[in-house]
Write an enzyme that holds these catalytic residues in place. Sequence first.
Site, short mmCIF file in Angstrom:
data_model
loop_
_atom_site.label_atom_id
_atom_site.label_comp_id
_atom_site.label_asym_id
_atom_site.label_seq_id
_atom_site.Cartn_x
_atom_site.Cartn_y
_atom_site.Cartn_z
N LYS A 71 0.86 -1.19 0.00
CA LYS A 71 0.00 0.00 0.00
C LYS A 71 0.89 1.23 0.00
O LYS A 71 2.04 1.17 0.42
CB LYS A 71 -0.86 0.02 1.27
CG LYS A 71 -1.98 -1.00 1.32
CD LYS A 71 -2.75 -0.86 2.63
CE LYS A 71 -3.81 -1.95 2.80
NZ LYS A 71 -4.91 -1.87 1.84
N ASP A 108 -7.13 -3.37 10.96
CA ASP A 108 -7.57 -4.46 10.08
C ASP A 108 -7.89 -5.76 10.85
O ASP A 108 -8.29 -6.75 10.25
CB ASP A 108 -6.51 -4.71 9.00
CG ASP A 108 -7.11 -5.10 7.67
OD1 ASP A 108 -8.32 -4.88 7.47
OD2 ASP A 108 -6.36 -5.65 6.83
N ARG A 133 -9.72 -11.98 2.60
CA ARG A 133 -10.55 -13.08 2.09
C ARG A 133 -9.80 -14.40 2.15
O ARG A 133 -10.40 -15.46 2.33
CB ARG A 133 -11.03 -12.75 0.66
CG ARG A 133 -9.92 -12.60 -0.35
CD ARG A 133 -10.35 -11.86 -1.61
NE ARG A 133 -10.45 -10.41 -1.37
CZ ARG A 133 -10.82 -9.52 -2.28
NH1 ARG A 133 -11.15 -9.90 -3.51
NH2 ARG A 133 -10.86 -8.24 -1.98
N1 BES Z 1 -7.80 -4.11 4.75
C1 BES Z 1 -8.05 -3.75 3.40
C2 BES Z 1 -9.41 -3.07 3.21
C3 BES Z 1 -9.59 -1.74 3.85
C4 BES Z 1 -9.36 -0.57 3.16
C5 BES Z 1 -10.06 -1.65 5.15
C6 BES Z 1 -9.57 0.66 3.75
C7 BES Z 1 -10.28 -0.42 5.74
C8 BES Z 1 -10.03 0.74 5.05
C9 BES Z 1 -8.02 -4.99 2.51
O1 BES Z 1 -7.18 -6.00 2.90
C10 BES Z 1 -7.57 -4.53 1.16
O2 BES Z 1 -6.46 -4.08 1.07
N2 BES Z 1 -8.45 -4.67 0.16
C11 BES Z 1 -8.13 -4.26 -1.17
C12 BES Z 1 -8.54 -5.39 -2.09
C13 BES Z 1 -8.08 -5.18 -3.50
C14 BES Z 1 -6.59 -5.35 -3.60
C15 BES Z 1 -8.78 -6.19 -4.38
C16 BES Z 1 -8.96 -3.02 -1.46
O3 BES Z 1 -10.11 -2.94 -1.05
O4 BES Z 1 -8.41 -2.09 -2.06
ZN ZN Z 2 -6.80 -6.08 4.97
ZN ZN Z 3 -5.17 -5.75 2.18
#
Ligand code: BES
Ligand code: ZN
Ligand code: ZN
Length: 488
Positions: free
Chosen positions: A265, A277, A340
């Site tokens: 990220k 998280d 997931r």
């Molecule tokens: N933990 C994140 C989702 C998240 C984002 C939670 C912002 C709280 C605030 C999750 O693991 C993630 O990174 N999801 C990605 C998935 C994508 C790579 C398909 C997302 O939502 O961008």
């Molecule tokens: Zn996550």
């Molecule tokens: Zn993630």
Amino acid sequence: MSSRIQLNLQIIKRNNYPESLLPVFRIVHADTVNDNSDDYVKKAISEKVSVIPVGQDYWLAVLYKDKNNDDFYVIKEEARRLASKVESLADELKLEKIAMVFNLNEFDEEQKKEVQLAFVEGLVLANYRFVKYKSKPEKHLSALKEVVLGGFVASQDELSQLLNVLESVYYVRDLVNEPPNVLTAEEMAKSFYETGTEVGIKVTILNKEEIEREKMAGLLAVNRGSAFPPTFTIMEYMPENAINEKPIVLVGKGIVFDTGGVSLKSTPNNMDWMKMDMGGGATVAGIIEAIARNKLPLKVIALIPATDNRPGPASYLPDDVIEYSDGTTVEVLNTDAEGRLILADALIYARRYDPLMVIDFATLTGSAMRATGPYGAVMFSTLDSDKTQRLLREGFETYERMVEFPLWDEYGDDIKSSVADIKNIGGPYAGAIIAAKFLQHFVKYPWVHVDIAGTAFLDRKMHYLPKGGTGWGVRMLYSFLKKEFLDN
Ligand code: BES
Ligand code: ZN
Ligand code: ZN
């Protein structure tokens, strides 16, 4: 048992509290302020001021929603928010002890009780402070320590039950607010063990070796970049007087920090706050603890897979293929879609209990957060539609609202893989739904998925919800389970 709640509440039934003894907040409805009131009170009411000073150490706290035109849940929420205003004012004025006297004559007894309990709920939720890492913690606690409740119609027992649930909300907030250098997966599991055992829950923590033996492919893959071992916590509350034969199983995402892994990220705005998280894991631990504290006759199990997600020399990679214990193969195309992957292990593990229903909570997607922001969560359900409606309804009653998104087949096409059975990401649209379709692949029982990415953690205070961990979802699911299975 030590209490996280710092506020001491004492009920007195009469509502003619001697006003000289303590600063008094009298809770009234705007409709009942009558013709003999002073003009400036009438003026303040016409301007919809919520807390009106009317004398030395004496305030009116006023509800305005109209019970003939507004749904009752709106009035309860107004009471919570009004309580949070009283809390801030008391803190600001350094009032350590106050009396709160309820004069809600236009409501019937049942409504009075509900409004009063909502008021207390708002007050306690607003009194929360996270001070553990302050060098002078006392300075950062709220000044308000003690409240005498006058004209209170709910019983001591009803008040205690409410406080037990709020104790869990505090627990979830505390855990979410813990920094990631302190809260490793093992530390979190230890916390579940200590808090759970104290309230009569059987807690088993699978270590890395046992996780390998269970072939939890997702949890092991995500953990590969970490210097810290993963954990899989099983919390079982199985009271002898349970009314359900098959258990209700809760599942929570326990990523103690999400860097995204090799699919790193960016920071700021993206990686910061990612200590939250594990919010889903904390939430389900909070729910089962609230049920145990209140000794509800329900068999409930909570499953919490946990690890951090970060790059390292042995990190899992985009293009990896992993194989789950049920034979499903998954092509990993983005290591940031890790939630997931670890939830799949728990959803497979849940099958062995032949569950009545499985409900998972996860800070799963940015997509869900973009859809509803901090005002509600995105939910998916394969329960029958009446049950789903009652669950949504309870979201309104507790003001932990949810919107249902579809699980249409077409969204599943997005996760078809050319090399494995499925892949862990889809195309550019409907990210929250695609994540849910991924989870659904592993589900063989009635199931609810709640994506709490937008609600688990706030970047600013909102009424009685603090900045940081909110504990969102504990009140909602607790009330739903209690009503659905016990209240009739
Ligand atoms: N933990 C994140 C989702 C998240 C984002 C939670 C912002 C709280 C605030 C999750 O693991 C993630 O990174 N999801 C990605 C998935 C994508 C790579 C398909 C997302 O939502 O961008
Ligand atoms: Zn996550
Ligand atoms: Zn993630």
